[in-house]
Design an enzyme around this catalytic site. Structure first.
Site, mmCIF file in Angstrom:
data_model
loop_
_atom_site.group_PDB
_atom_site.id
_atom_site.type_symbol
_atom_site.label_atom_id
_atom_site.label_comp_id
_atom_site.label_asym_id
_atom_site.label_seq_id
_atom_site.Cartn_x
_atom_site.Cartn_y
_atom_site.Cartn_z
ATOM 1 N N LEU A 126 0.137 -6.468 -4.114
ATOM 2 C CA LEU A 126 0.889 -5.424 -4.725
ATOM 3 C C LEU A 126 2.308 -5.460 -4.238
ATOM 4 N N SER A 161 3.409 -9.395 -14.182
ATOM 5 C CA SER A 161 4.193 -8.635 -14.683
ATOM 6 C C SER A 161 4.489 -8.806 -16.130
ATOM 7 N N ALA A 193 5.960 -6.322 -3.315
ATOM 8 C CA ALA A 193 6.940 -7.281 -4.105
ATOM 9 C C ALA A 193 8.588 -6.464 -3.871
ATOM 10 N N GLN A 194 9.422 -7.205 -4.029
ATOM 11 C CA GLN A 194 10.891 -6.571 -4.269
ATOM 12 C C GLN A 194 10.724 -6.232 -5.866
ATOM 13 N N GLU A 200 7.224 -8.181 -17.429
ATOM 14 C CA GLU A 200 8.475 -8.886 -17.241
ATOM 15 C C GLU A 200 8.379 -10.251 -17.439
ATOM 16 N N ILE A 232 1.013 -1.388 0.099
ATOM 17 C CA ILE A 232 -0.043 0.107 -0.089
ATOM 18 C C ILE A 232 0.863 1.316 0.016
ATOM 19 N N THR A 233 2.160 0.983 0.341
ATOM 20 C CA THR A 233 2.948 2.193 0.576
ATOM 21 C C THR A 233 3.734 2.670 -1.021
ATOM 22 N N GLN A 278 3.964 2.897 -5.347
ATOM 23 C CA GLN A 278 3.235 3.769 -6.446
ATOM 24 C C GLN A 278 1.660 3.183 -6.420
ATOM 25 N N ASP A 279 1.550 1.946 -6.868
ATOM 26 C CA ASP A 279 0.130 1.419 -7.034
ATOM 27 C C ASP A 279 -0.697 1.473 -5.960
ATOM 28 N N TYR A 304 13.593 -11.412 -10.858
ATOM 29 C CA TYR A 304 12.373 -11.028 -10.787
ATOM 30 C C TYR A 304 11.433 -11.586 -11.248
ATOM 31 N N ARG A 306 6.365 7.355 -9.051
ATOM 32 C CA ARG A 306 6.871 6.165 -9.205
ATOM 33 C C ARG A 306 8.237 6.208 -8.546
HETATM 34 P P1 NAP Z 1 6.574 -0.308 -5.583
HETATM 35 O O1 NAP Z 1 6.412 1.320 -5.666
HETATM 36 O O2 NAP Z 1 8.173 -0.673 -5.883
HETATM 37 O O3 NAP Z 1 5.932 -0.653 -4.237
HETATM 38 C C1 NAP Z 1 6.484 -2.094 -3.597
HETATM 39 C C2 NAP Z 1 5.454 -2.322 -2.351
HETATM 40 O O4 NAP Z 1 5.771 -3.443 -1.809
HETATM 41 C C3 NAP Z 1 5.726 -0.984 -1.093
HETATM 42 O O5 NAP Z 1 4.689 -0.698 -0.704
HETATM 43 C C4 NAP Z 1 6.735 -1.880 -0.633
HETATM 44 O O6 NAP Z 1 6.904 -1.300 0.986
HETATM 45 C C5 NAP Z 1 6.096 -3.136 -0.545
HETATM 46 N N1 NAP Z 1 6.862 -4.396 0.077
HETATM 47 C C6 NAP Z 1 8.412 -4.771 -0.375
HETATM 48 N N2 NAP Z 1 8.826 -5.922 0.160
HETATM 49 C C7 NAP Z 1 7.846 -6.206 0.936
HETATM 50 C C8 NAP Z 1 7.659 -7.248 1.858
HETATM 51 N N3 NAP Z 1 8.663 -7.897 2.526
HETATM 52 N N4 NAP Z 1 6.636 -7.153 2.799
HETATM 53 C C9 NAP Z 1 5.697 -6.219 2.487
HETATM 54 N N5 NAP Z 1 5.634 -5.284 1.683
HETATM 55 C C10 NAP Z 1 6.616 -5.291 0.893
HETATM 56 O O7 NAP Z 1 5.853 -0.978 -6.902
HETATM 57 P P2 NAP Z 1 4.704 -0.642 -7.679
HETATM 58 O O8 NAP Z 1 5.123 -0.025 -9.091
HETATM 59 O O9 NAP Z 1 3.674 -0.113 -6.768
HETATM 60 O O10 NAP Z 1 4.135 -1.857 -8.262
HETATM 61 C C11 NAP Z 1 3.191 -2.760 -7.529
HETATM 62 C C12 NAP Z 1 3.171 -4.291 -7.742
HETATM 63 O O11 NAP Z 1 3.054 -4.313 -9.328
HETATM 64 C C13 NAP Z 1 4.589 -4.928 -7.646
HETATM 65 O O12 NAP Z 1 4.343 -6.119 -7.132
HETATM 66 C C14 NAP Z 1 5.181 -4.740 -8.777
HETATM 67 O O13 NAP Z 1 6.281 -5.833 -8.942
HETATM 68 C C15 NAP Z 1 4.074 -4.995 -9.644
HETATM 69 N N6 NAP Z 1 4.197 -4.442 -10.995
HETATM 70 C C16 NAP Z 1 4.609 -3.206 -11.352
HETATM 71 C C17 NAP Z 1 4.656 -2.433 -12.681
HETATM 72 C C18 NAP Z 1 4.925 -1.153 -12.878
HETATM 73 O O14 NAP Z 1 5.310 -0.741 -13.919
HETATM 74 N N7 NAP Z 1 4.883 -0.177 -11.809
HETATM 75 C C19 NAP Z 1 4.126 -3.359 -13.542
HETATM 76 C C20 NAP Z 1 4.019 -4.829 -13.552
HETATM 77 C C21 NAP Z 1 3.831 -5.317 -12.269
HETATM 78 P P3 NAP Z 1 8.057 -0.355 1.264
HETATM 79 O O15 NAP Z 1 7.382 1.032 1.015
HETATM 80 O O16 NAP Z 1 8.238 -0.349 2.769
HETATM 81 O O17 NAP Z 1 9.357 -0.575 0.533
HETATM 82 O O1 G4F Z 2 12.415 1.449 -15.275
HETATM 83 P P1 G4F Z 2 12.879 -0.019 -15.212
HETATM 84 O O2 G4F Z 2 13.984 -0.314 -14.076
HETATM 85 O O3 G4F Z 2 11.873 -0.952 -15.387
HETATM 86 P P2 G4F Z 2 11.641 -2.399 -15.822
HETATM 87 O O4 G4F Z 2 12.881 -2.960 -15.667
HETATM 88 O O5 G4F Z 2 11.025 -2.458 -17.100
HETATM 89 O O6 G4F Z 2 10.645 -3.073 -14.646
HETATM 90 C C1 G4F Z 2 9.315 -2.350 -14.181
HETATM 91 O O7 G4F Z 2 8.475 -2.689 -14.950
HETATM 92 C C2 G4F Z 2 7.955 -4.171 -14.900
HETATM 93 C C3 G4F Z 2 6.904 -4.301 -15.710
HETATM 94 O O8 G4F Z 2 7.389 -4.726 -17.209
HETATM 95 C C4 G4F Z 2 7.648 -4.275 -13.541
HETATM 96 F F1 G4F Z 2 7.239 -5.683 -13.438
HETATM 97 C C5 G4F Z 2 8.727 -4.009 -12.680
HETATM 98 O O9 G4F Z 2 8.350 -4.148 -11.290
HETATM 99 C C6 G4F Z 2 9.253 -2.519 -12.773
HETATM 100 O O10 G4F Z 2 8.122 -1.764 -12.290
HETATM 101 O O11 G4F Z 2 13.682 -0.126 -16.605
HETATM 102 C C7 G4F Z 2 13.155 0.155 -17.794
HETATM 103 C C8 G4F Z 2 14.309 0.015 -18.941
HETATM 104 C C9 G4F Z 2 15.172 -1.446 -18.684
HETATM 105 O O12 G4F Z 2 15.366 -1.718 -19.998
HETATM 106 C C10 G4F Z 2 16.580 -0.628 -18.533
HETATM 107 O O13 G4F Z 2 17.546 -1.425 -18.626
HETATM 108 O O14 G4F Z 2 15.278 1.015 -18.711
HETATM 109 C C11 G4F Z 2 16.424 0.766 -18.929
HETATM 110 N N1 G4F Z 2 17.347 1.502 -18.155
HETATM 111 C C12 G4F Z 2 18.349 2.384 -18.786
HETATM 112 N N2 G4F Z 2 19.124 3.184 -18.016
HETATM 113 C C13 G4F Z 2 17.453 1.929 -16.864
HETATM 114 C C14 G4F Z 2 18.450 2.707 -16.745
HETATM 115 N N3 G4F Z 2 16.753 1.522 -15.799
HETATM 116 C C15 G4F Z 2 17.007 1.805 -14.604
HETATM 117 N N4 G4F Z 2 16.003 1.429 -13.500
HETATM 118 N N5 G4F Z 2 17.855 2.793 -14.500
HETATM 119 C C16 G4F Z 2 18.879 3.365 -15.316
HETATM 120 O O15 G4F Z 2 19.749 3.902 -14.927
#
Ligand code: NAP
Ligand code: G4F
Length: 343
Positions: free
Chosen positions: A86, A131, A88-89, A133, A10-11, A13-14, A154, A189
């Site tokens: 939601l 995801s 995850a690491q 991914e 809950i803490t 982005q999503d 991941y 984000r």
């Molecule tokens: P995020 O901002 O990284 O948030 C992750 C959340 O998980 C935070 O609230 C974090 O808590 C919590 N968390 C991490 N480890 C935990 C643990 N051991 N026990 C309980 N809570 C824990 O991720 P998001 O972007 O909102 O994404 C939400 C979910 O969708 C994630 O599962 C991510 O992998 C998945 N997802 C994201 C995207 C994307 O593009 N954003 C796309 C596909 C799937 P803290 O605040 O304490 O760190």
């Molecule tokens: O922003 P990114 O770290 O996101 P990535 O790896 O696509 O993962 C995110 O989206 C997934 C959904 O497809 C989620 F499941 C996952 O939890 C997360 O939210 O990287 C995006 C792209 C990658 O190809 C990376 O190699 O950007 C490239 N990149 C280039 N320079 C970088 C950087 N990524 C990061 N984080 N930092 C850089 O400096």
């Protein structure tokens, strides 16, 4: 009848956008937060309700996806109508450094939750944050029938959770859905994901506070949508008569370079003067191209994204510029991003 939701992550982005969305729909929302030595509820501060408030609708509980007993207690005590998993690491690059921890939380954490539901006998619907991914190097465009070819610890952990969610649906008749979400971004984000890293650095560069931005692979292409749009799709999945899995995406792809072009052009700067490549940001294995085909969710749930690529980039740039300007004027603790951006 007031509905109750339990949200992990809950803490994040999503989690914060979903909480807003559900509170607007008059849900009672319970969130699981990790105990930390510093506050980790910044994205929720504007929603926080004092425990003494009579009509409180938001409740936070300590818990962790590593702690099965507490997850079972929380499911049992809150008896939610809907659970959104939601937590995850969630950082792909970090998962190469922490493969075991990522497996413990991002994979096994989901099993602990599904077991908590099964053991507590709660009559609840379950949403799993799967995801794009997981598609890895599966040829684009990717949809629900594409093969999964994960290319990071991941992605492998998320794929395990995907199949466990499907298995508990089939084996125990739990209403469990996978939302296979492509990348979605926002001013909330995490600061080390590439889009936010770019918009934050750009704001500092524009204000003369930074002169270099170090990035990794600029050629990777992602299907970037707006997080606020995507949480509605999560909710819609749990409002159906039958559980199912859905791809959520915009159907457009852009490279990191194109994100840089759009962001820096908008701010009147040339990114080539500031960006340098640092190999530490490369991944041992990369996902080159993600493009989502969200035809199924559009047809069955009527969902489509409202915010496109250009608008997304601009609203992120605007928000970070405004934040940085406020910081310069001494509003260091000014945290509500609603005050910075209004889409
Ligand atoms: P995020 O901002 O990284 O948030 C992750 C959340 O998980 C935070 O609230 C974090 O808590 C919590 N968390 C991490 N480890 C935990 C643990 N051991 N026990 C309980 N809570 C824990 O991720 P998001 O972007 O909102 O994404 C939400 C979910 O969708 C994630 O599962 C991510 O992998 C998945 N997802 C994201 C995207 C994307 O593009 N954003 C796309 C596909 C799937 P803290 O605040 O304490 O760190
Ligand atoms: O922003 P990114 O770290 O996101 P990535 O790896 O696509 O993962 C995110 O989206 C997934 C959904 O497809 C989620 F499941 C996952 O939890 C997360 O939210 O990287 C995006 C792209 C990658 O190809 C990376 O190699 O950007 C490239 N990149 C280039 N320079 C970088 C950087 N990524 C990061 N984080 N930092 C850089 O400096």
């Amino acid at each position: 009848m007031v509905k109750t939701a339990l949200i992990t992550g809950i803490t994040g982005q999503d989690g914060s956008y979903l909480t807003e969305f559900l509170l607007q729909k008059d849900y009672e929302v319970h969130g699981i937060i990790r105990r930390a030595s510093t506050f980790n509820t910044e994205r929720l501060d504007h929603l926080y309700m004092d425990p003494h408030e009579e009509k409180r609708k938001l409740f936070l509980h300590y818990g962790d996806l590593s702690d099965a007993g507490q997850l079972t207690n929380l499911v049992y005590n809150t008896q939610p109508d809907e659970i959104y998993n939601l937590a995850a690491q969630s950082h792909v690059r970090v998962s190469f450094d922490l493969p075991e921890y990522t497996g413990d939380i991002t994979a096994l954490g989901t099993t602990r939750f599904l077991e908590a539901i099964r053991k507590s006998g709660a009559d609840t619907k379950f949403y799993q944050a799967s995801s794009s991914e997981m598609f890895g190097d599966s040829p684009p465009p990717q949809n629900e029938n594409s093969s999964f070819r994960p290319r990071s610890p991941y992605a492998a952990a998320k794929l395990y959770s995907y199949w466990m969610t499907a298995n508990y649906r089939e084996a125990y008749n739990i209403f469990a859905c996978n939302g296979i979400l492509f990348n979605h971004e926002s001013p909330r984000r995490g600061e080390t994901f590439v889009t936010r890293k770019i918009t934050m650095a750009l704001a500092k560069i524009k204000l003369g506070l930074q002169d270099k931005l170090y990035l990794g692979n600029l050629e990777a292409k992602r299907d970037w949508g707006y997080a606020r749009d995507y949480v509605e799709a999560m909710w819609l999945m749990l409002q159906q008569d039958e559980p199912d899995d859905y791809v959520i995406a915009t159907g457009e792809t852009h490279s990191v370079k194109e994100f840089l072009d759009e962001a820096f052009d908008y701010a009147g700067l040339d990114w080539q003067e500031y960006v340098e490549i640092d190999s530490r940001y490369f991944r041992p294995t990369e996902v080159d191209v993600l493009i989502g085909d969200a035809g199924k969710v559009r047809k069955k749930l009527g969902w489509k994204p409202k915010v496109g690529f250009k608008e997304l980039v601009r609203l992120m740039v605007d928000a970070d510029l405004k934040k940085e300007e406020l910081r310069q004027h001494g509003y260091a603790n000014h945290k509500r991003d609603e005050d910075y951006v209004v889409p």
